[in-house]
Design an enzyme around this catalytic site. Structure first.
Site, PDB file in Angstrom:
ATOM      1  N   SER A  10       0.847  -1.194   0.000  1.00 22.94           N
ATOM      2  CA  SER A  10       0.000   0.000   0.000  1.00 22.94           C
ATOM      3  C   SER A  10       0.881   1.241   0.000  1.00 22.94           C
ATOM      4  O   SER A  10       1.681   1.447   0.922  1.00 22.94           O
ATOM      5  CB  SER A  10      -0.897   0.006   1.236  1.00 22.94           C
ATOM      6  N   HIS A  38      -1.434  -1.366  -4.083  1.00 24.14           N
ATOM      7  CA  HIS A  38      -2.691  -0.982  -3.430  1.00 24.14           C
ATOM      8  C   HIS A  38      -2.708   0.540  -3.227  1.00 24.14           C
ATOM      9  O   HIS A  38      -1.786   1.107  -2.643  1.00 24.14           O
ATOM     10  CB  HIS A  38      -2.761  -1.715  -2.092  1.00 24.14           C
ATOM     11  N   ASP A  40      -4.829   3.637  -1.743  1.00 27.42           N
ATOM     12  CA  ASP A  40      -5.902   4.004  -0.815  1.00 27.42           C
ATOM     13  C   ASP A  40      -6.444   5.389  -1.136  1.00 27.42           C
ATOM     14  O   ASP A  40      -5.771   6.393  -0.919  1.00 27.42           O
ATOM     15  CB  ASP A  40      -5.373   3.968   0.620  1.00 27.42           C
ATOM     16  N   MET A  42      -9.036   8.136  -0.156  1.00 28.53           N
ATOM     17  CA  MET A  42      -9.866   8.546   0.993  1.00 28.53           C
ATOM     18  C   MET A  42     -10.381   9.957   0.753  1.00 28.53           C
ATOM     19  O   MET A  42      -9.631  10.806   0.261  1.00 28.53           O
ATOM     20  CB  MET A  42      -9.028   8.533   2.277  1.00 28.53           C
ATOM     21  N   HIS A  71      -8.504   0.997  -3.592  1.00 25.22           N
ATOM     22  CA  HIS A  71      -9.385   0.808  -2.441  1.00 25.22           C
ATOM     23  C   HIS A  71     -10.034   2.155  -2.127  1.00 25.22           C
ATOM     24  O   HIS A  71      -9.386   3.052  -1.600  1.00 25.22           O
ATOM     25  CB  HIS A  71      -8.529   0.293  -1.265  1.00 25.22           C
ATOM     26  N   MET A  73     -12.153   4.454  -0.160  1.00 20.07           N
ATOM     27  CA  MET A  73     -12.794   4.733   1.129  1.00 20.07           C
ATOM     28  C   MET A  73     -13.474   6.087   0.989  1.00 20.07           C
ATOM     29  O   MET A  73     -13.010   7.110   1.506  1.00 20.07           O
ATOM     30  CB  MET A  73     -11.729   4.731   2.236  1.00 20.07           C
ATOM     31  N   MET A 142     -11.305  -5.816   5.987  1.00 12.00           N
ATOM     32  CA  MET A 142     -10.478  -4.835   6.695  1.00 12.00           C
ATOM     33  C   MET A 142     -10.108  -5.385   8.069  1.00 12.00           C
ATOM     34  O   MET A 142     -10.979  -5.820   8.830  1.00 12.00           O
ATOM     35  CB  MET A 142     -11.237  -3.518   6.888  1.00 12.00           C
ATOM     36  N   GLY A 147      -8.734   4.179   7.344  1.00  9.61           N
ATOM     37  CA  GLY A 147      -8.410   5.596   7.507  1.00  9.61           C
ATOM     38  C   GLY A 147      -6.928   5.881   7.627  1.00  9.61           C
ATOM     39  O   GLY A 147      -6.459   6.892   7.111  1.00  9.61           O
ATOM     40  N   GLY A 149      -2.714   4.177   8.029  1.00 11.65           N
ATOM     41  CA  GLY A 149      -1.758   3.078   8.047  1.00 11.65           C
ATOM     42  C   GLY A 149      -1.154   2.926   9.439  1.00 11.65           C
ATOM     43  O   GLY A 149      -1.380   3.759  10.321  1.00 11.65           O
ATOM     44  N   GLY A 150      -0.428   1.838   9.626  1.00 13.15           N
ATOM     45  CA  GLY A 150       0.338   1.650  10.854  1.00 13.15           C
ATOM     46  C   GLY A 150      -0.457   1.269  12.085  1.00 13.15           C
ATOM     47  O   GLY A 150       0.036   1.369  13.203  1.00 13.15           O
ATOM     48  N   ASP A 180      -6.542  -6.368   4.669  1.00 15.53           N
ATOM     49  CA  ASP A 180      -5.922  -5.034   4.644  1.00 15.53           C
ATOM     50  C   ASP A 180      -5.908  -4.442   6.042  1.00 15.53           C
ATOM     51  O   ASP A 180      -6.966  -4.198   6.628  1.00 15.53           O
ATOM     52  CB  ASP A 180      -6.731  -4.143   3.685  1.00 15.53           C
ATOM     53  N   GLY A 182      -2.584  -3.762   9.189  1.00 14.38           N
ATOM     54  CA  GLY A 182      -1.763  -4.390  10.225  1.00 14.38           C
ATOM     55  C   GLY A 182      -1.073  -5.678   9.801  1.00 14.38           C
ATOM     56  O   GLY A 182      -0.652  -6.458  10.657  1.00 14.38           O
ATOM     57  N   GLY A 202       1.179  -1.950   4.094  1.00 13.08           N
ATOM     58  CA  GLY A 202       1.659  -0.590   3.894  1.00 13.08           C
ATOM     59  C   GLY A 202       2.939  -0.339   4.657  1.00 13.08           C
ATOM     60  O   GLY A 202       4.042  -0.348   4.094  1.00 13.08           O
ATOM     61  N   SER A 203       2.812  -0.133   5.967  1.00 14.87           N
ATOM     62  CA  SER A 203       3.999   0.199   6.762  1.00 14.87           C
ATOM     63  C   SER A 203       5.022  -0.935   6.757  1.00 14.87           C
ATOM     64  O   SER A 203       6.227  -0.672   6.823  1.00 14.87           O
ATOM     65  CB  SER A 203       3.591   0.571   8.190  1.00 14.87           C
TER      66      SER A 203
HETATM   67  C1  DX5 Z   1      -6.082   1.744   5.848  1.00 13.19           C
HETATM   68  C2  DX5 Z   1      -5.724   1.358   4.451  1.00 13.19           C
HETATM   69  C3  DX5 Z   1      -4.633   0.376   4.359  1.00 13.19           C
HETATM   70  C4  DX5 Z   1      -3.324   0.840   4.932  1.00 13.19           C
HETATM   71  C5  DX5 Z   1      -2.671  -0.341   5.538  1.00 13.19           C
HETATM   72  O1  DX5 Z   1      -7.296   2.407   5.853  1.00 13.19           O
HETATM   73  O2  DX5 Z   1      -6.840   0.804   3.786  1.00 13.19           O
HETATM   74  O3  DX5 Z   1      -4.459  -0.064   3.030  1.00 13.19           O
HETATM   75  O4  DX5 Z   1      -2.450   1.380   3.990  1.00 13.19           O
HETATM   76  O5  DX5 Z   1      -1.531   0.073   6.188  1.00 13.19           O
HETATM   77  P1  DX5 Z   1      -0.766  -0.918   7.195  1.00 13.19           P
HETATM   78  O6  DX5 Z   1      -0.319  -2.089   6.404  1.00 13.19           O
HETATM   79  O7  DX5 Z   1       0.363  -0.072   7.694  1.00 13.19           O
HETATM   80  O8  DX5 Z   1      -1.738  -1.292   8.288  1.00 13.19           O
HETATM   81 ZN    ZN Z   2      -6.431  -0.132   1.828  1.00 16.72          ZN
END
Ligand code: DX5
Ligand code: ZN
Length: 228
Positions: A10, A38, A40, A42, A71, A73, A142, A147, A149-150, A180, A182, A202-203
């Site tokens: 992500s 991926h 995101d 938003m 994705h 949101m 999810m 909303g 990452g991390g 998606d 953590g 992502g992270s």
């Molecule tokens: C959160 C996003 C995720 C996010 C995941 O709302 O949809 O795609 O980037 O980030 P990590 O992998 O750090 O949880």
């Molecule tokens: Zn996502």
């Protein structure tokens, strides 16, 4: 049986001033190559955060040949999501909590040439949407509140993954199960064992010194968990 693990970094955790370079970093070859990137999207309404939209996705599509997994949101995906499909996104995922007519929306996404994805937030039950999912190609479970990452992985959502896996393996649904939120080298194994096909990270990818190596390492962990 789950699909060979797909890894989808992500870019939410990437450097937004240098997205092209960040995507190139995971577009190499072999196990280090991302299967999907991926993205995101938003809107500051469906979730309390604002990221990027269609113009940036169009630029990324010109930049990379890695399939984009968008994705969304956002509110009113019925109105906005087909544009991402028309632009050339590989998979366009909308939230069931936001969609007015998710069956029609899936048809529109497919007609525009994309795979159709349906996302469910951690507290949204799967059972209410099994019929709807017959029209979809991917189910995004999810494992954090959307909303940011991390955040920490919510293991309780794996019950929904197991249910979806069963529905696919018994032929009631035909879709890829995606997770998606953590996902990292500690949490990916339990998700793989539960039956996830595609892992968003992502992270764990863009927070690593070497994103490509992080992709390969996650893939290896998912494969190992599967073969047990
Ligand atoms: C959160 C996003 C995720 C996010 C995941 O709302 O949809 O795609 O980037 O980030 P990590 O992998 O750090 O949880
Ligand atoms: Zn996502």
């Amino acid at each position: 049986m789950a699909h060979e693990p797909l890894i989808a970094p992500s870019i939410l955790s990437a450097d937004f001033a240098d997205l092209g370079t960040e995507i190139d970093a995971v577009a190499g070859s072999g196990d280090a190559r991302a299967d999907w990137v991926h993205v995101d999207v938003m809107d500051g309404h469906f979730v309390p955060n604002l990221t990027i939209g269609l113009p940036v996705v169009e630029s990324l599509l010109r930049r990379t040949d890695v399939p984009l997994d968008c994705h969304l949101m956002i509110e009113d995906p019925d109105r906005w999501a087909p544009g991402y499909a028309e632009a050339g996104a590989y998979n366009v995922t909308v939230h069931v909590e936001a969609a007015r007519d998710p069956v029609m929306l899936a048809k529109n996404l497919r007609a525009a040439g994309a795979k159709a994805g349906l996302a469910i937030k951690p507290n949204t039950p799967l059972d209410d949407y099994v019929e709807t999912l017959k029209h979809y190609d991917t189910l995004l479970v999810m494992s954090v509140e959307p909303g940011f990452g991390g955040q920490s992985f919510i293991p309780e959502v794996l019950d929904k993954v197991r249910t979806a896996r069963r529905l696919v393996d018994t032929g009631h649904l035909r879709l890829l199960v995606e997770i998606d939120g953590g996902i990292n080298s500690d949490t990916i194994e339990q998700a793989a064992e539960a039956g996830v096909d595609c892992f968003v990270a992502g992270s764990a990818v863009y927070g690593a010194d070497d994103p490509a190596r992080a992709v390969a390492a996650l893939r290896e962990r998912a494969r190992a968990a599967r073969s047990q």
